[in-house]
Write a protein that holds these residues in place. Structure first.
Motif, PDB file in Angstrom:
ATOM      1  N   GLY A  74      17.564  -0.054  -1.344  1.00  0.00           N
ATOM      2  CA  GLY A  74      17.648  -0.861  -2.558  1.00  0.00           C
ATOM      3  C   GLY A  74      16.654  -2.007  -2.608  1.00  0.00           C
ATOM      4  N   TYR A  75      15.802  -2.110  -1.584  1.00  0.00           N
ATOM      5  CA  TYR A  75      14.774  -3.149  -1.573  1.00  0.00           C
ATOM      6  C   TYR A  75      13.565  -2.620  -0.789  1.00  0.00           C
ATOM      7  N   PRO A  76      12.372  -3.223  -0.974  1.00  0.00           N
ATOM      8  CA  PRO A  76      11.140  -2.643  -0.431  1.00  0.00           C
ATOM      9  C   PRO A  76      10.783  -3.007   1.008  1.00  0.00           C
ATOM     10  N   ASN A  77      11.444  -4.008   1.601  1.00  0.00           N
ATOM     11  CA  ASN A  77      10.984  -4.542   2.893  1.00  0.00           C
ATOM     12  C   ASN A  77      10.821  -3.480   3.970  1.00  0.00           C
ATOM     13  N   THR A 154       0.728  -7.611  -8.843  1.00  0.00           N
ATOM     14  CA  THR A 154       0.600  -6.300  -8.213  1.00  0.00           C
ATOM     15  C   THR A 154       0.342  -5.250  -9.284  1.00  0.00           C
ATOM     16  N   GLY A 155      -0.602  -4.365  -9.014  1.00  0.00           N
ATOM     17  CA  GLY A 155      -0.930  -3.311  -9.961  1.00  0.00           C
ATOM     18  C   GLY A 155      -2.013  -3.703 -10.942  1.00  0.00           C
ATOM     19  N   ILE A 156      -2.258  -4.989 -11.069  1.00  0.00           N
ATOM     20  CA  ILE A 156      -3.288  -5.470 -11.993  1.00  0.00           C
ATOM     21  C   ILE A 156      -4.503  -5.982 -11.222  1.00  0.00           C
ATOM     22  N   ILE A 157      -4.256  -6.585 -10.072  1.00  0.00           N
ATOM     23  CA  ILE A 157      -5.325  -7.235  -9.309  1.00  0.00           C
ATOM     24  C   ILE A 157      -6.306  -6.235  -8.681  1.00  0.00           C
ATOM     25  N   GLY A 158      -5.854  -5.024  -8.367  1.00  0.00           N
ATOM     26  CA  GLY A 158      -6.761  -4.004  -7.838  1.00  0.00           C
ATOM     27  C   GLY A 158      -7.045  -4.114  -6.358  1.00  0.00           C
ATOM     28  N   ASN A 159      -6.120  -4.706  -5.593  1.00  0.00           N
ATOM     29  CA  ASN A 159      -6.352  -4.767  -4.151  1.00  0.00           C
ATOM     30  C   ASN A 159      -5.807  -3.510  -3.473  1.00  0.00           C
ATOM     31  N   GLY A 160      -5.854  -3.484  -2.159  1.00  0.00           N
ATOM     32  CA  GLY A 160      -5.445  -2.293  -1.413  1.00  0.00           C
ATOM     33  C   GLY A 160      -4.049  -2.393  -0.835  1.00  0.00           C
ATOM     34  N   ASP A 161      -3.173  -3.161  -1.466  1.00  0.00           N
ATOM     35  CA  ASP A 161      -1.806  -3.310  -0.994  1.00  0.00           C
ATOM     36  C   ASP A 161      -1.051  -1.987  -1.143  1.00  0.00           C
ATOM     37  N   TYR A 162      -0.140  -1.713  -0.217  1.00  0.00           N
ATOM     38  CA  TYR A 162       0.646  -0.471  -0.266  1.00  0.00           C
ATOM     39  C   TYR A 162       1.541  -0.414  -1.503  1.00  0.00           C
ATOM     40  N   GLU A 164       1.354  -0.973  -4.700  1.00  0.00           N
ATOM     41  CA  GLU A 164       0.960  -0.366  -5.975  1.00  0.00           C
ATOM     42  C   GLU A 164       1.276   1.129  -5.997  1.00  0.00           C
ATOM     43  N   GLU A 165       0.913   1.843  -4.940  1.00  0.00           N
ATOM     44  CA  GLU A 165       1.179   3.288  -4.907  1.00  0.00           C
ATOM     45  C   GLU A 165       2.663   3.588  -4.735  1.00  0.00           C
ATOM     46  N   ILE A 166       3.375   2.730  -4.020  1.00  0.00           N
ATOM     47  CA  ILE A 166       4.824   2.921  -3.883  1.00  0.00           C
ATOM     48  C   ILE A 166       5.492   2.764  -5.249  1.00  0.00           C
ATOM     49  N   ARG A 167       5.098   1.757  -5.992  1.00  0.00           N
ATOM     50  CA  ARG A 167       5.647   1.572  -7.343  1.00  0.00           C
ATOM     51  C   ARG A 167       5.371   2.797  -8.225  1.00  0.00           C
ATOM     52  N   ARG A 168       4.154   3.295  -8.148  1.00  0.00           N
ATOM     53  CA  ARG A 168       3.773   4.455  -8.959  1.00  0.00           C
ATOM     54  C   ARG A 168       4.615   5.678  -8.595  1.00  0.00           C
ATOM     55  N   ALA A 169       4.872   5.868  -7.301  1.00  0.00           N
ATOM     56  CA  ALA A 169       5.670   7.014  -6.848  1.00  0.00           C
ATOM     57  C   ALA A 169       7.126   6.888  -7.295  1.00  0.00           C
ATOM     58  N   ILE A 170       7.664   5.682  -7.309  1.00  0.00           N
ATOM     59  CA  ILE A 170       9.029   5.472  -7.813  1.00  0.00           C
ATOM     60  C   ILE A 170       9.083   5.803  -9.300  1.00  0.00           C
ATOM     61  N   PHE A 180      13.290  -3.197  -8.052  1.00  0.00           N
ATOM     62  CA  PHE A 180      13.222  -3.245  -6.596  1.00  0.00           C
ATOM     63  C   PHE A 180      12.275  -4.326  -6.071  1.00  0.00           C
ATOM     64  N   PHE A 181      11.410  -4.825  -6.918  1.00  0.00           N
ATOM     65  CA  PHE A 181      10.387  -5.775  -6.491  1.00  0.00           C
ATOM     66  C   PHE A 181      10.565  -7.101  -7.223  1.00  0.00           C
ATOM     67  N   PRO A 182      10.242  -8.203  -6.565  1.00  0.00           N
ATOM     68  CA  PRO A 182      10.381  -9.498  -7.243  1.00  0.00           C
ATOM     69  C   PRO A 182       9.419  -9.597  -8.424  1.00  0.00           C
ATOM     70  N   PRO A 183       9.883 -10.148  -9.541  1.00  0.00           N
ATOM     71  CA  PRO A 183       8.999 -10.274 -10.715  1.00  0.00           C
ATOM     72  C   PRO A 183       7.938 -11.345 -10.484  1.00  0.00           C
ATOM     73  N   GLY A 184       6.798 -11.149 -11.118  1.00  0.00           N
ATOM     74  CA  GLY A 184       5.732 -12.142 -11.060  1.00  0.00           C
ATOM     75  C   GLY A 184       5.135 -12.358  -9.684  1.00  0.00           C
ATOM     76  N   HIS A 185       5.163 -11.321  -8.846  1.00  0.00           N
ATOM     77  CA  HIS A 185       4.629 -11.441  -7.487  1.00  0.00           C
ATOM     78  C   HIS A 185       3.108 -11.429  -7.538  1.00  0.00           C
ATOM     79  N   LEU A 186       2.490 -12.533  -7.138  1.00  0.00           N
ATOM     80  CA  LEU A 186       1.030 -12.639  -7.186  1.00  0.00           C
ATOM     81  C   LEU A 186       0.404 -12.094  -5.911  1.00  0.00           C
ATOM     82  N   GLN A 187      -0.667 -11.367  -6.090  1.00  0.00           N
ATOM     83  CA  GLN A 187      -1.485 -10.852  -4.998  1.00  0.00           C
ATOM     84  C   GLN A 187      -2.843 -11.553  -5.081  1.00  0.00           C
TER      85      GLN A 187
END
Length: 196
Positions: A74-77, A154-162, A164-170, A180-187
């Protein structure tokens, strides 16, 4: 001696790479799940640091395992830590030293001491985290002095964080990842290096 550093293109992994480059030949490694996913912004960040860059493919199997774990918890950690540990293990097969940009307060990814000891004993590599003793304010100060950094969600900044792809797969499973993810999380994304 060569050090493989896990590199998202963000300020933390960039600072870790700069610190390690004083003593090692550093190669930056960005891990993706999809073999077709290119990471041009991360490549540009590596070029700004003037360090060699490799994109590595972790594969769909690990992505599915991470998504299953996230949905069951129920959470991403735990899922992000699972992926991070797998990436470290992959690098440990090739480098004598493996590093990342985890900081003192980071809850995710967090590799426990026993897992680090097991990794080092079984592979012979050294796992180093140059920022582990640094708190967020000091990391921000160093980043401001050494790097030109851009911030975005996340998803907008274009970095190589895991993430973005996990969100897409969900989302591909018909589930909204936002719950599942905190809102407004800045990368962060490094776009240049300052002359010091």
């Amino acid at each position: 001696m060569e050090a493989g550093v896990l590199f998202s293109g963000g300020k933390d992994s960039a600072l870790a790479a700069i610190m390690l480059a004083r003593d090692y030949g550093v190669e930056l490694n960005t891990c993706v799940f999809d073999p077709d996913r290119e990471v041009p912004a991360v490549r540009a960040a590596a070029a700004a640091l003037n360090l060699p860059f490799r994109r590595r493919v972790l594969g769909k199997g690990l992505l599915d395992e991470a998504v299953d774990l996230l949905l069951s918890c129920g959470y991403p950690n735990d899922a992000i830590t699972l992926v991070h540990q797998a990436a470290i293990e992959i690098l440990s097969r090739e480098y004598a030293v493996v590093g990342d940009g985890t900081r003192r307060e980071d809850r995710v990814p967090r590799i426990e001491r026993s897992a680090v000891q097991h990794l080092e004993m079984t592979t012979g590599c050294s796992y180093v985290r140059p920022l582990l003793g640094y708190g967020k304010p000091e990391v921000e100060r160093l980043a401001g002095r050494l790097l030109v950094v851009r911030y975005g969600e996340t998803g907008i900044i274009g970095n190589g964080d895991y993430e973005e792809e996990i969100r897409r797969a969900i989302r591909a499973r018909g589930i909204d990842p936002a719950s599942f993810f905190p809102p407004g999380h800045l990368q962060s994304l490094v776009v240049g290096r300052r002359e010091t």
